[in-house]
Design a protein around this motif. Structure first.
Motif, mmCIF file in Angstrom:
data_model
loop_
_atom_site.group_PDB
_atom_site.id
_atom_site.type_symbol
_atom_site.label_atom_id
_atom_site.label_comp_id
_atom_site.label_asym_id
_atom_site.label_seq_id
_atom_site.Cartn_x
_atom_site.Cartn_y
_atom_site.Cartn_z
ATOM 1 N N ALA A 54 -0.272 -8.972 1.498
ATOM 2 C CA ALA A 54 -1.183 -10.582 1.741
ATOM 3 C C ALA A 54 -1.529 -11.668 0.407
ATOM 4 C CB ALA A 54 -1.946 -9.971 2.231
ATOM 5 N N ASP A 55 -0.935 -10.711 -0.595
ATOM 6 C CA ASP A 55 -1.331 -11.242 -2.200
ATOM 7 C C ASP A 55 -0.265 -11.757 -2.588
ATOM 8 O OD1 ASP A 55 -3.988 -9.724 -2.252
ATOM 9 O OD2 ASP A 55 -3.500 -7.581 -3.569
ATOM 10 N N ALA A 56 1.001 -10.922 -2.190
ATOM 11 C CA ALA A 56 2.787 -11.909 -2.621
ATOM 12 C C ALA A 56 3.067 -12.829 -1.633
ATOM 13 C CB ALA A 56 3.500 -10.425 -2.131
ATOM 14 N N THR A 57 2.366 -12.848 -0.064
ATOM 15 C CA THR A 57 2.015 -14.135 0.147
ATOM 16 C C THR A 57 1.213 -15.071 -0.406
ATOM 17 O OG1 THR A 57 2.736 -12.919 2.238
ATOM 18 C CG2 THR A 57 2.130 -15.020 2.806
ATOM 19 N N THR B 265 11.430 -11.095 3.708
ATOM 20 C CA THR B 265 10.242 -10.294 3.139
ATOM 21 C C THR B 265 9.805 -8.170 3.157
ATOM 22 O OG1 THR B 265 8.047 -10.395 3.074
ATOM 23 C CG2 THR B 265 8.284 -10.074 5.116
ATOM 24 N N THR B 266 9.855 -8.171 2.472
ATOM 25 C CA THR B 266 10.077 -6.630 2.508
ATOM 26 C C THR B 266 8.798 -5.954 3.619
ATOM 27 O OG1 THR B 266 9.341 -6.621 -0.231
ATOM 28 C CG2 THR B 266 9.461 -4.048 0.872
ATOM 29 N N GLU B 267 9.512 -5.076 3.834
ATOM 30 C CA GLU B 267 9.336 -4.983 5.709
ATOM 31 C C GLU B 267 8.593 -3.565 5.176
ATOM 32 O OE1 GLU B 267 8.797 -6.454 8.071
ATOM 33 O OE2 GLU B 267 9.819 -7.652 7.364
ATOM 34 N N PRO C 97 5.799 7.968 -4.788
ATOM 35 C CA PRO C 97 6.203 7.097 -6.502
ATOM 36 C C PRO C 97 4.942 7.018 -7.041
ATOM 37 C CG PRO C 97 6.847 5.191 -4.821
ATOM 38 C CD PRO C 97 6.373 6.836 -3.434
ATOM 39 N N SER C 98 5.064 6.268 -8.390
ATOM 40 C CA SER C 98 3.094 6.114 -8.762
ATOM 41 C C SER C 98 3.289 4.573 -9.135
ATOM 42 C CB SER C 98 4.037 6.728 -10.088
ATOM 43 O OG SER C 98 4.841 5.317 -10.951
ATOM 44 N N ARG C 99 4.146 3.482 -8.439
ATOM 45 C CA ARG C 99 4.248 2.146 -8.442
ATOM 46 C C ARG C 99 5.657 1.713 -7.207
ATOM 47 N NH1 ARG C 99 1.735 -0.233 -12.596
ATOM 48 N NH2 ARG C 99 2.958 -2.092 -12.448
ATOM 49 N N VAL C 100 4.734 0.410 -6.415
ATOM 50 C CA VAL C 100 5.959 -0.193 -5.944
ATOM 51 C C VAL C 100 5.892 -1.269 -5.836
ATOM 52 C CG1 VAL C 100 5.329 1.310 -3.791
ATOM 53 C CG2 VAL C 100 3.807 -0.444 -4.203
ATOM 54 N N LEU C 101 6.666 -2.070 -5.154
ATOM 55 C CA LEU C 101 7.437 -3.127 -5.454
ATOM 56 C C LEU C 101 8.007 -3.677 -4.162
ATOM 57 C CD1 LEU C 101 8.703 -5.679 -7.565
ATOM 58 C CD2 LEU C 101 11.120 -4.250 -6.999
ATOM 59 N N LEU C 102 7.160 -5.556 -4.218
ATOM 60 C CA LEU C 102 7.210 -6.225 -3.062
ATOM 61 C C LEU C 102 7.988 -7.304 -3.348
ATOM 62 C CD1 LEU C 102 4.341 -5.038 -2.577
ATOM 63 C CD2 LEU C 102 3.990 -5.878 -0.808
ATOM 64 N N ALA C 103 8.546 -7.890 -2.537
ATOM 65 C CA ALA C 103 9.439 -9.540 -3.135
ATOM 66 C C ALA C 103 8.576 -10.450 -1.628
ATOM 67 C CB ALA C 103 10.797 -9.283 -3.342
ATOM 68 N N GLU C 104 8.472 -11.308 -2.149
ATOM 69 C CA GLU C 104 8.213 -12.595 -0.945
ATOM 70 C C GLU C 104 8.650 -13.805 -0.903
ATOM 71 O OE1 GLU C 104 5.833 -13.983 2.656
ATOM 72 O OE2 GLU C 104 6.710 -11.243 1.492
ATOM 73 N N LEU D 163 8.362 -11.429 -6.838
ATOM 74 C CA LEU D 163 7.914 -10.035 -6.862
ATOM 75 C C LEU D 163 6.745 -9.931 -7.373
ATOM 76 C CD1 LEU D 163 11.128 -9.825 -9.097
ATOM 77 C CD2 LEU D 163 10.837 -9.879 -6.277
ATOM 78 N N LEU D 164 6.295 -8.499 -6.399
ATOM 79 C CA LEU D 164 4.659 -7.649 -6.752
ATOM 80 C C LEU D 164 5.190 -6.377 -7.428
ATOM 81 C CD1 LEU D 164 1.448 -8.655 -5.707
ATOM 82 C CD2 LEU D 164 1.679 -6.531 -6.376
ATOM 83 N N GLU D 165 4.457 -6.096 -7.110
ATOM 84 C CA GLU D 165 4.979 -4.546 -8.935
ATOM 85 C C GLU D 165 3.308 -3.742 -8.579
ATOM 86 O OE1 GLU D 165 7.845 -1.608 -10.875
ATOM 87 O OE2 GLU D 165 6.692 -2.749 -12.379
ATOM 88 N N ALA D 166 2.617 -3.070 -8.169
ATOM 89 C CA ALA D 166 1.345 -2.803 -7.981
ATOM 90 C C ALA D 166 1.528 -1.204 -8.019
ATOM 91 C CB ALA D 166 1.025 -3.174 -6.424
ATOM 92 N N SER D 167 0.183 -0.743 -8.746
ATOM 93 C CA SER D 167 -0.076 0.732 -8.282
ATOM 94 C C SER D 167 0.047 1.651 -6.982
ATOM 95 C CB SER D 167 -1.119 1.248 -9.017
ATOM 96 O OG SER D 167 -1.282 2.510 -9.444
ATOM 97 N N ALA D 168 0.487 2.268 -7.103
ATOM 98 C CA ALA D 168 0.254 2.874 -5.511
ATOM 99 C C ALA D 168 -0.544 4.657 -6.697
ATOM 100 C CB ALA D 168 1.688 4.137 -5.719
ATOM 101 N N ASP D 169 -1.236 3.935 -7.472
ATOM 102 C CA ASP D 169 -1.898 5.377 -7.683
ATOM 103 C C ASP D 169 -3.447 5.752 -6.266
ATOM 104 O OD1 ASP D 169 -0.664 5.889 -9.769
ATOM 105 O OD2 ASP D 169 -2.085 5.055 -11.247
ATOM 106 N N GLN D 170 -4.163 4.831 -6.694
ATOM 107 C CA GLN D 170 -5.701 5.350 -5.439
ATOM 108 C C GLN D 170 -5.190 5.472 -4.024
ATOM 109 O OE1 GLN D 170 -8.315 5.236 -5.457
ATOM 110 N NE2 GLN D 170 -8.663 6.060 -4.254
ATOM 111 N N ALA D 171 -3.336 4.645 -3.813
ATOM 112 C CA ALA D 171 -2.745 5.586 -2.602
ATOM 113 C C ALA D 171 -3.039 7.272 -2.772
ATOM 114 C CB ALA D 171 -2.171 4.467 -1.760
ATOM 115 N N ARG D 172 -1.543 8.142 -3.738
ATOM 116 C CA ARG D 172 -1.375 8.894 -4.100
ATOM 117 C C ARG D 172 -2.792 9.712 -3.589
ATOM 118 N NH1 ARG D 172 1.803 8.968 -9.222
ATOM 119 N NH2 ARG D 172 1.380 11.711 -9.145
ATOM 120 N N LEU D 173 -3.371 9.450 -4.247
ATOM 121 C CA LEU D 173 -5.198 10.268 -4.912
ATOM 122 C C LEU D 173 -5.834 10.109 -3.177
ATOM 123 C CD1 LEU D 173 -7.079 11.210 -6.703
ATOM 124 C CD2 LEU D 173 -8.379 8.671 -6.647
#
Length: 441
Positions: A42-45, A111-113, A123-130, A143-153
């Motif tokens: 949603a942010d990348a869009t 888009t990234t599916e 992974p610690s970070r994920v990459l999306l392309a829109e 290109l949006l590279e976001a942290s996955a720390d909260q999801a991993r927690l």
């Protein structure tokens, strides 16, 4: 067997818990990954719309301010490329290694599916392309590279909760499995206890049905019925032997008296036959006495009483002196043994005085709960020693020696009645050792 059942049940429980917990954990990890993808897409869009508008207006001021604020707020990295692949705007630090592949896919309008499944290990970070723009009118790529720390927690917490729950469930299940195994095997344990007691001579021991599977309870009931039948048959047999032996004593005594009364009326040539007949009568009387003694022993008549062993065996000195055989008694003072053990010693000494020749030696000792009667007579070979405790067994070499063949059989039953072990051993250089090991208190 109880341990094997518990291990089997526990293994099955582990399989069941694993089959439930692992899919739940993977399902949550997939769900959390998809939620992260939707949030960041949603942010990348939104950034793609802003990038497309900036390209149309040729003014990137608003875009730069937006992505910079976003990068500072969420610790993410945002990069905008134009349709030629040149970097237009960058905010934050990019660490993605597959950026070019993501750009290539986005330039094709895709888009990234999906993202790599989030787990506690990465992974610690994920990459999306829109793609920015519509259809063939692409103006660039976001290109949006976001942290996955909260999801991993979140995944770690859920997996940890599942692991703790699985361990708790496993612990309770093992306890239940142990109780179930004990419940299933309770009749078997009861049967084992009962058969051991019967083997030790407690013929009145019985299983106590009432707990366990119905089939095994029926087995206990049938075992008790069988034990009752066998015990009853043995009791009737003992009663018959005892009654027959007791009833035979009177007519045998009367017969002996009548034969003795006939002696003055015999001719000289009938004296030998008369003496042989009297010898056979004495032998028959001895056999009846031994049968009656055996029946009494099997009925448990000499279990509780105790006696002092030294004085009991001292009376044999006169018998041995009359036979010209030396008797050594090495028994500590105040040695008290069950009456059955003393009777075994009497039987061993009685046998020894029959078979040991004149000038022979018999030694009776008692040490550390072991009673030994050793002689230097002819003894028995290994095969004869193995058979000598049987009923009515007599060695071929002893055919002319008085006896019924029941002495050692009675001794074996006496030993069993007091929980002792009777053994026949060879003496050195020749002879026989009768060894009785009393049960330790």
């Amino acid at each position: 067997m109880n341990s094997r059942l518990v291990v089997t049940f526990t293994t099955l429980i582990i399989f069941v818990i694993t089959a439930m917990a692992v899919p739940l954990g993977l399902a949550y990890a997939s769900h959390r990954t998809n939620r992260l993808l939707l949030d960041r897409r949603a942010d990348a869009t939104r950034f793609a719309e802003l990038a497309d508008q900036a390209a149309r207006d040729d003014d990137h001021t608003s875009l730069i301010a937006e992505i910079t604020r976003y990068a500072d707020l969420y610790g993410a990295a945002v990069r905008v490329r134009d349709r030629d692949g040149s970097v237009v705007v960058t905010a934050g630090r990019f660490d993605a290694e597959d950026e070019e592949e993501a750009v290539r896919l986005a330039m094709s309008g895709r888009t990234t599916e999906d993202l790599p499944t989030i787990s506690p290990f990465g992974p610690s970070r994920v990459l999306l392309a829109e793609p920015a723009g519509r259809d063939a009118q692409l103006s660039g790529v976001v290109l949006l590279e976001a942290s996955a720390d909260q999801a991993r927690l979140d995944v770690t917490l859920v997996w940890g909760a599942l692991a703790v729950g699985a361990l708790i469930a496993l612990g309770y299940s093992v306890l239940a499995a142990r109780r179930l195994a004990r419940w299933i095997l309770r009749p078997v344990t009861e049967l084992d206890r009962t058969t051991r007691a019967i083997a030790e001579g407690h013929l009145d021991a019985r299983a106590h049905p009432g707990v366990g599977p119905t089939e095994l309870q029926r087995l206990e009931e049938r075992f008790n019925a069988m034990a009752d039948a066998v015990s009853g048959a043995m009791e009737r047999q003992r009663a018959f032997v005892a009654d027959a032996s007791h009833e035979l004593r009177t007519p045998l005594t009367v017969l002996g008296l009548r034969l003795e009364n006939l002696e003055p009326h015999l001719r000289q040539e009938g004296t030998v036959e008369f003496e042989e007949a009297m010898g056979e009568l004495d032998r028959l009387a001895l056999l009846v006495e031994d049968l009656l003694a055996l029946a009494r022993v099997e009925a448990g008549a000499a279990k509780e009483k105790e006696t002092e062993l030294g004085p009991r065996l001292a009376v044999w000195r006169e018998v041995y002196a009359a036979k010209g055989v030396t008797l050594h008694i090495d028994i500590p003072e105040m040695s008290v043994v069950p009456e059955a053990a003393a009777r075994v010693a009497d039987i061993a000494l009685d046998n020894a005085q029959k078979f040991v020749p004149a000038d022979g030696t018999v030694t009776a000792t008692f040490r550390d709960g072991v009673l030994r009667v050793a002689d230097d007579g002819p003894g028995l070979d290994e095969e004869e020693r193995a058979e000598a405790l049987g009923r009515f067994w007599r060695s071929g070499a002893h055919a002319n020696v008085p006896g019924s063949g029941l002495g050692l059989a009675i001794a074996a039953e006496l030993a069993k009645s007091c929980g002792a072990t009777l053994s026949l051993l060879p003496a050195t250089p020749h002879g026989l050792v009768v060894e009785l090991r009393l049960a330790q208190p």
